[in-house]
Each structure stands twice: as structure tokens, then as C-alpha cells.
Design a protein around this motif. Structure first.
Motif, PDB file in Angstrom:
ATOM      1  N   ILE A 305       0.804  -1.222   0.000  1.00  0.00           N
ATOM      2  CA  ILE A 305       0.000   0.000   0.000  1.00  0.00           C
ATOM      3  C   ILE A 305       0.843   1.282   0.000  1.00  0.00           C
ATOM      4  CG2 ILE A 305      -1.613   1.346   1.419  1.00  0.00           C
ATOM      5  CD1 ILE A 305      -3.057  -1.291   2.026  1.00  0.00           C
ATOM      6  N   PRO A 306       1.889   1.423   0.831  1.00  0.00           N
ATOM      7  CA  PRO A 306       2.645   2.690   0.797  1.00  0.00           C
ATOM      8  C   PRO A 306       3.190   3.026  -0.589  1.00  0.00           C
ATOM      9  CG  PRO A 306       3.186   1.464   2.782  1.00  0.00           C
ATOM     10  CD  PRO A 306       2.345   0.545   1.933  1.00  0.00           C
ATOM     11  N   LYS A 307       3.720   2.051  -1.306  1.00  0.00           N
ATOM     12  CA  LYS A 307       4.240   2.312  -2.654  1.00  0.00           C
ATOM     13  C   LYS A 307       3.098   2.676  -3.614  1.00  0.00           C
ATOM     14  CE  LYS A 307       6.778   0.132  -6.502  1.00  0.00           C
ATOM     15  NZ  LYS A 307       7.948   1.037  -6.615  1.00  0.00           N
ATOM     16  N   ILE A 308       1.978   1.979  -3.509  1.00  0.00           N
ATOM     17  CA  ILE A 308       0.832   2.290  -4.365  1.00  0.00           C
ATOM     18  C   ILE A 308       0.397   3.734  -4.170  1.00  0.00           C
ATOM     19  CG2 ILE A 308      -1.607   1.778  -4.761  1.00  0.00           C
ATOM     20  CD1 ILE A 308      -0.944  -1.163  -4.074  1.00  0.00           C
ATOM     21  N   PHE A 309       0.254   4.142  -2.919  1.00  0.00           N
ATOM     22  CA  PHE A 309      -0.192   5.504  -2.636  1.00  0.00           C
ATOM     23  C   PHE A 309       0.839   6.540  -3.087  1.00  0.00           C
ATOM     24  CE2 PHE A 309      -3.217   4.454   1.158  1.00  0.00           C
ATOM     25  CZ  PHE A 309      -4.087   3.832   0.274  1.00  0.00           C
TER      26      PHE A 309
END
Length: 421
Positions: A305-309
Motif C-alpha cells: 500500500i505505501p508504494k501504491i499511494f
């Protein structure tokens, strides 16, 4: 080969008999899954030999025309290659993931920290946890009509009374505030709203959200705001998160990766706890306790999730919304050209609701009958409004490719012409 009679005799003589299911299992019923897994009942009319065109399930990945951004896949690959996320995560979620979600959804008027985020197994899991933590057996919850049937499924499973407040089609599916308020009593555990809406495709204005919050304030009833379609709105529309509009009403905001990032099968969701009045102290503890039942969702997907965001470009969502709106307008135009059907113009999400003038058709007795005969005669699968507690309508998903939408519309038109009085 042993005879069936012999087998039955052994079973009976063993004394086992039939083992009953639990009350929870008996109370659990999902009408959408029931319809889609049930064999089509044969009819006297000729059965279509055409390939099935499914406009029934809100899964944008089915036809392959909507694909997740490459960064989404890269994020999972990197998380897997790191070997750091193969163990059990904390039941409420990985701390750096919760921080990333808090940073994305924090707002000057509704600040969030990692401690305000609880990870769930999909947004469906968030719905289940939110209802469970606020409503015990004997309580009631106010749900929208029409509304996503899972709300009723979960409430019924937990022996919580579902009280359905009306949405008004002529006002872009706004809630009937007077009717909503009339359903509240001392046993009301929560009011639930879904914005943007499944099945309606509506998007509420700030003024309407404030009117709903005023009901919550007057009766001291917390709000569950299902925002899985957050920011997925069409031209001329602006999405507003309900929590931005109050400093006092306690809100559980529900979200997830499924729709906006086009990965419903990843089963990652979250609950955002908005509680500046400190009314949710016990609810926070309850959510932690409930999270331990499954010990949190998949650590590997959480870790993506952190990379996606951070790395999915800002142009991604506007382009996705443009494509969805283009599809919606095709369906709206094609279906509105069919006498006896009327589309309520969608403002966002992934669906259109269509009103059926049953009096215009011969031998069509209900929305369920319409859908059953349509599937048998034309191999087009859509969902009846009765799934959403709103008879006299059908719901169509807008995510198939343009050619599929036009082909399905043509088949629906042929079906309606054949059954027109």
C-alpha cells in the motif's frame, strides 16, 4: 459398488443423523450470491444459445479492459521479494501501512493518525467489523433502501434488526431525512450510509451529508460511512468525505483497495476512526478485539500500500473516472431508448439503476422475473432491484467494454420489444 440403501442404513444405524447448522449460519443469506450461483430455471420460451454477457457483479477486472496500474503489481512483487512480510502482521495491521493510509486520508477538518486505522479483509470485512462493534443482538441499524445487500446480510447474521430508510430516486437518491429520523429509537446502534453509492451510482452534496449528520447529532447515533468508492465521481461532481463536515459526530469510515485500484480479489480494506469527541473509547477497544478473530488481512498485500499511494501517478484516477463515465453514458443512452425502461443518471461509482415500467410489458411480473427471463432468452445477466430492497428496478454494472455494453443493450432492447404489450 455398495448400494445407496446400504449406505443409508449404515448412516441411520450409526446414530449420527443430520447435524444442524448454527443460528448464525441459518440467518446468513446473500441474495446476490444466491442468484448468481442458482441454476437458471427452465422456461417455456426458447433458450438463448448466445454467449453470456454479465453486467451483474461490480468486479472491474472481469473483461480485462480495466487493469490496475503497473505500480500496483510492482508494489506486491517488491514486498514479496523482500521476504519481510511472510509472517503474521499485527491484527490491526502493519504500523507503517496504517501510517500511510492515515497520511493519505487525513484532512485539516478530520485529522488522522496511524492509531485511527484498522486493517480489514476487504471493505466487506470493514462493514462486518463496523456493524459488529456498534450493534449487538437486539439492537437495530438504519440501512439505505436501495442499498448494498451485504449490509442486510451481516445485520441478519448477527441478529441485528435492519431498518431501511428510503432513498429518493427523483432527488439523485438522496436519503429521505424525515423517514430516516422516524426509524430511530433507543436501540438504534448506528446509521449507515454509502457514498458514492452501490447500487445507485449517486454522490451526495455537502448539504445533504450535513443533513444526515444533523440527524446523528440530534439522536446521538454514530455513523458508519462506507466510502469504498471515494473520489470515483463523474464530471461536474465533487466527492466529500462525511467526516470532513463534523467535529462531534463519531464516524467509522470504511474503505479499501478494491475499486479505485482495481484489485477486488486482494481483499484489503480499512476502517478510519473519526472521534474528536472521544465517544469511541470502547469502540476502539472493540475493533482491536474483533481484529484478532482473523489476525489481520494479508501482510504481503498490506505492505504494497505505501508504494501504491506514493507512486501511482495523479493522472490515474481522473482517467479511470473518465472511462467509467464514458461507459455509464453509453448504457444510459442505449437503455433510455428502450420504451418501458428509465435510467436514473449516475454521478459516480460503477453502476446504473434502471426503473422498469412493468405495466408496459406482457408476462413480466416483477424485476426478478424480468432478470430471469432476460437471462434465459438473451443470455444477459443483470441484478433485480429486489436484491437491494428496491423492487421495480434493475442494476447494471458499467465496467464491461463499450462493445459488450452495446451488445447487452441491444439484447435487452430485443427482449423488451418481444414482451411489449
Amino acid at each position: 459398488m455398495p448400494s445407496t440403501n446400504g449406505t443409508n442404513a449404515v448412516q441411520k444405524s450409526s446414530g449420527w443423523g443430520t447435524i444442524p447448522t448454527s443460528d448464525v449460519a441459518r440467518r446468513t443469506f446473500n441474495p446476490i450470491r444466491d442468484i448468481l450461483t442458482r441454476p437458471v430455471r427452465p422456461l417455456a420460451s426458447p433458450k438463448s444459445s448466445k454467449d453470456l454477457l454479465s453486467l451483474s457483479i461490480g468486479d472491474p477486472t472481469v473483461f480485462g479492459n480495466f487493469k490496475a496500474h503497473p505500480v500496483v503489481a510492482e508494489a506486491v512483487e517488491e514486498a514479496a521479494a523482500s521476504y519481510r512480510f511472510n509472517g503474521y502482521p499485527p491484527s490491526v495491521g502493519l504500523s507503517h501501512v496504517r501510517e500511510a493510509i492515515a497520511n493519505k486520508y487525513t484532512h485539516p477538518d478530520a485529522p488522522l493518525t496511524a492509531n485511527d486505522v484498522v486493517m480489514t479483509s476487504g471493505c466487506s470485512g470493514a462493514v462486518e467489523m463496523a456493524i459488529s462493534v456498534l450493534c449487538g443482538a437486539g439492537k437495530n441499524i438504519l440501512l439505505p433502501r436501495p442499498g448494498f445487500c451485504l449490509y442486510n446480510t451481516i445485520a441478519g447474521s448477527h441478529n441485528v434488526e435492519a431498518r431501511l430508510y428510503n432513498l429518493v430516486a427523483e432527488r439523485n437518491w438522496e436519503a429521505d431525512i424525515e423517514h430516516m429520523e422516524s426509524l430511530i429509537d433507543e436501540n438504534t446502534g448506528a446509521i449507515l450510509i454509502n457514498n458514492p453509492s452501490n447500487p445507485c451510482g449517486s454522490n451526495y452534496t455537502k448539504a445533504h451529508l450535513r443533513a444526515i449528520l444533523a440527524v446523528c447529532e440530534r439522536h446521538r447515533v454514530p455513523l458508519i460511512s462506507d466510502e469504498i468508492y471515494a473520489d470515483m465521481v463523474f464530471s461536474g461532481q465533487t466527492f466529500t468525505s462525511t467526516a470532513w463536515l463534523t467535529a462531534t459526530v463519531p464516524i467509522l469510515t470504511l474503505g479499501g483497495l478494491a475499486k479505485q485500484w482495481l484489485v477486488p480479489g486482494w481483499r484489503i480494506g480499512w476502517i478510519l476512526i473519526h472521534d474528536r469527541a472521544n465517544a469511541f473509547e470502547q469502540v476502539r477497544q472493540g475493533l482491536v478485539a474483533l481484529s484478532t478473530i482473523i489476525n489481520g488481512p494479508c501482510a504481503l498485500v498490506q505492505a504494497a500500500i505505501p508504494k501504491i499511494f506514493a507512486e501511482v501517478p495523479d493522472t490515474y484516477l481522473p482517467e479511470l473516472n473518465r472511462q467509467l463515465e464514458s461507459n455509464a453514458r453509453i448504457l444510459e443512452t442505449e437503455i433510455n431508448n428502450i420504451p418501458g425502461l428509465n435510467v436514473i443518471t449516475p454521478q459516480g461509482a460503477m453502476y446504473v439503476m434502471v426503473k422498469i415500467d412493468l405495466a408496459a410489458f406482457d408476462g413480466i411480473t416483477s424485476d426478478a422475473d424480468f432478470c430471469h427471463k432476460l437471462k434465459w432468452e438473451e443470455s444477459v445477466e443483470i441484478l433485480p432491484g429486489e436484491c437491494f430492497s428496491y423492487p421495480g428496478t434493475v442494476r447494471l454494472v458499467i465496467t464491461p467494454p463499450h462493445d459488450v455494453l452495446r451488445a447487452a443493450s441491444a439484447r435487452i432492447a430485443a427482449f423488451c420489444q418481444r414482451h411489449r404489450k
